[in-house]
Design an enzyme around this catalytic site. Sequence first.
Site, short mmCIF file in Angstrom:
data_model
loop_
_atom_site.label_atom_id
_atom_site.label_comp_id
_atom_site.label_asym_id
_atom_site.label_seq_id
_atom_site.Cartn_x
_atom_site.Cartn_y
_atom_site.Cartn_z
N ASP A 47 0.90 -1.12 -0.03
CA ASP A 47 0.10 -0.02 0.10
C ASP A 47 0.73 1.39 0.04
OD1 ASP A 47 -3.04 1.39 0.84
OD2 ASP A 47 -1.07 2.23 1.90
N TYR A 52 3.68 9.68 -0.66
CA TYR A 52 4.94 9.08 0.13
C TYR A 52 6.13 9.32 -0.52
CZ TYR A 52 0.89 6.49 2.32
OH TYR A 52 -0.14 6.09 2.92
N LYS A 77 -2.55 6.24 -4.12
CA LYS A 77 -3.82 6.87 -3.87
C LYS A 77 -3.44 8.37 -4.90
CE LYS A 77 -3.58 4.68 0.89
NZ LYS A 77 -2.01 4.62 1.22
N HIS A 110 -7.18 10.04 -1.76
CA HIS A 110 -6.38 9.97 -0.47
C HIS A 110 -7.18 10.83 0.77
CE1 HIS A 110 -2.12 9.45 1.01
NE2 HIS A 110 -2.70 9.40 1.91
#
Length: 275
Positions: A47, A52, A77, A110
């Site tokens: 995930d 990120y 996301k 998100h």
Amino acid sequence: MDINSRKTLSNGVEIPLIGLGVYLSPRGEATASAVRWAIEAGYRHIDTAAIYGNESSVGEGIRTSGISRDQLFITSKLWNDDIRKGRTLEAFKESLSRLGTDYLDLYLIHWPAEGHERAWQVLEELYQSGSVRAIGVSNYHLQHIDELEREAKIMPMLNQFECHPYLSQGPLIELCRQRGMAYESYSPLGGQNGTILSDPKIAEIAAKHNKTPAQITLRWHLQRGSVILPKSNHKERIISNSQLFNFSLSEEEMNEIDNLDRGIRTGGNPDCFNF
Ligand code: A2P
């Protein structure tokens, strides 16, 4: 149940119950190795998210793992700025390119940022075109789900939100069940600076079962029907975080952990986030 056990989403797609989380996992070899160790340990679910900053390292870990793409379940996301700017399709393609894949298993909005209803229409198109096997949301409360569903043709198949013993999210889980959405716990161990793993009650239950506090906490999530996304950059922890199937918590132990809830959030609040 075992590490390969899956939950069936409303469209029939199966999602592995345990996924490696990579939030705050640094781009580069740290993330690529974590992904490889996880796959070696039997994880088939990773995930990540555009924000990120490590999608390319996740892709590198997958490519060097020796496992074929179709054996894996990969989630990413759509970030808030892309939602606000109406560049969902572009952002999706960028995520695919960084990950080095031509489809995702799950793509999530998100956060319910302004314009999320419009973004959802693009996710619906991506789903219908086969570019993504399932679509869902993250950090959605009742009002966000309602906003989306007012105009949606396809209902979100899943909601991912912060959940752990100090934020146990009972009502939100119940809402997801009522709406036919699967639910995933992020920060299942309480996040990077959390104190759940040193909570005396969790330690007491861990000692009774001869398990680690992390295993007790993760088992609690599984018994509540959550898909879990524990993050670690340590090989031994990645392995032990998936060894959750040779014991179970009693109803009393489950209740004791439920009672640790104290509304502590480590991440943003979906009702008032400003990023
Ligand atoms: P690290 O990556 O250094 O192992 P969450 O999944 O709730 O976000 O929590 C992740 C945090 O908990 C990370 O800081 C991670 O650190 C740490 N962690 C993950 N697994 C374990 C474990 N089995 N025991 C102790 N700490 C863990």
